[in-house]
Write an enzyme that holds these catalytic residues in place. Structure first.
Site, PDB file in Angstrom:
ATOM      1  N   CYS A 133      -6.147   6.815   1.917  1.00  0.00           N
ATOM      2  CA  CYS A 133      -7.446   7.469   2.127  1.00  0.00           C
ATOM      3  C   CYS A 133      -8.211   6.729   3.214  1.00  0.00           C
ATOM      4  O   CYS A 133      -8.553   5.544   3.053  1.00  0.00           O
ATOM      5  CB  CYS A 133      -8.234   7.496   0.817  1.00  0.00           C
ATOM      6  SG  CYS A 133      -9.904   8.151   0.968  1.00  0.00           S
ATOM      7  N   CYS A 136     -11.720   5.670   2.015  1.00  0.00           N
ATOM      8  CA  CYS A 136     -11.678   4.493   1.134  1.00  0.00           C
ATOM      9  C   CYS A 136     -11.516   3.216   1.944  1.00  0.00           C
ATOM     10  O   CYS A 136     -12.155   2.198   1.651  1.00  0.00           O
ATOM     11  CB  CYS A 136     -10.539   4.629   0.134  1.00  0.00           C
ATOM     12  SG  CYS A 136     -10.616   6.089  -0.932  1.00  0.00           S
TER      13      CYS A 136
END
Length: 293
Positions: A133, A136
């Site tokens: 991600c 993230c």
């Protein structure tokens, strides 16, 4: 004679270099040695070569001599050995960089439940992330910075790729995702934010970070979440539902006291206390007996 020559002279150099290599343990390089055998010389050697299925009579024979060199210059230790010996450190993943003492990666569903229950009144922030991600990865340094600024908080990291089944049971389907827990209040809030919307995380942190004292036991995950984790066959998690406690019903005497009747004058008057009229039939009999006398 040829056999003695072959054993004593032709292979002496190779045997010596091999022995030197075993003793020194250094890297090896090759040295080319060539010579020619004349035709019809060393008949016994010729017969022996024919018996072995090769014919080098009159041809150039090449031998390789192994020579030890400076092992400081060419000695190469395998990468795994260097990592085990501490010469080379293991390359850290991005979610492992900048971790603070109050940050912990969750290893299982049981670990998540135990970590929440053992936190007491401390504010716990569960961070759901994925190695692939981008949001993230961009948000991770700021989360580590906030964890360093708030050492009294507990940050739990849940790797989505390693715990997909657990995340499904907890209804986590968007990343990055955060949930706040505290003491007897249980879950305080849950939201998703990115590096661009970090203000949402800071506002929740400012709202729920002040110290509070819980009057009841630590709640942790909600009952339906615990049941969902226990029902998941992919997880080795067991949970026994708590017995339903019956709601206490008020006593009959309290109900009588709370009732009111209307008198002839129109004002509301409470009934006498139950202790004064426990047996109305007995009181009527006494009054009848007194009137008869």
């Amino acid at each position: 004679m040829a056999e003695v020559l072959g054993k004593a002279n032709l292979f002496t150099t190779c045997n010596y270099s091999q022995k030197k290599n075993q003793e020194g343990g250094g890297s090896l390089c090759s040295k080319r040695i060539s010579f020619c055998l004349k035709k019809n010389s060393f008949s016994s050697l010729k017969l022996k070569s024919q018996a072995l299925g090769s014919d080098f009579n009159g041809q150039t024979v090449v031998f390789l001599e192994k020579k030890s060199v400076n092992k400081r210059r060419l000695c190469q230790v395998p990468i795994n050995a260097q990592m085990r010996s501490g010469l080379i450190g293991r390359i850290q993943k991005w979610w492992e960089k900048g971790l603070q003492p109050n940050m912990k990666e969750v290893t299982s569903a049981q670990d998540l439940v135990d970590s929440l229950m053992n936190a007491g009144d401390k504010l716990v922030i569960v961070d759901f992330f994925s190695p692939g991600c981008g949001g993230c990865k961009a948000l991770h340094p700021k989360i580590c910075q906030l964890a360093e600024m708030n050492p009294d908080l507990q940050f739990l990291q849940v790797n989505y790729e390693e715990h997909k089944s657990m995340c499904y049971s907890l209804n986590v389907h968007v990343l990055p995702f955060f949930r706040f827990y505290r003491g007897a209040q249980g879950r305080l809030c849950s939201f998703s934010c990115t590096n661009a919307t970090i203000k949402k995380f800071k506002d929740a942190l400012a709202k729920h970070s002040p110290d509070r004292c819980s009057l009841g036991p630590t709640k942790g995950l909600e009952e339906k979440e615990l049941l969902a984790l226990a029902a998941n066959k992919d997880l080795s998690f067991n949970y026994t539902p708590k017995p339903v406690q019956a709601v206490p019903v008020p006593a009959q005497e309290e109900i009588l006291v709370s009732k009111e009747v209307r008198s002839d004058s129109g004002t509301k008057l409470p009934l006498p206390l139950p202790t004064r009229s426990l047996n109305p039939k007995g009181s009527e009999e006494k009054t009848l007996v007194g009137s008869a006398r």
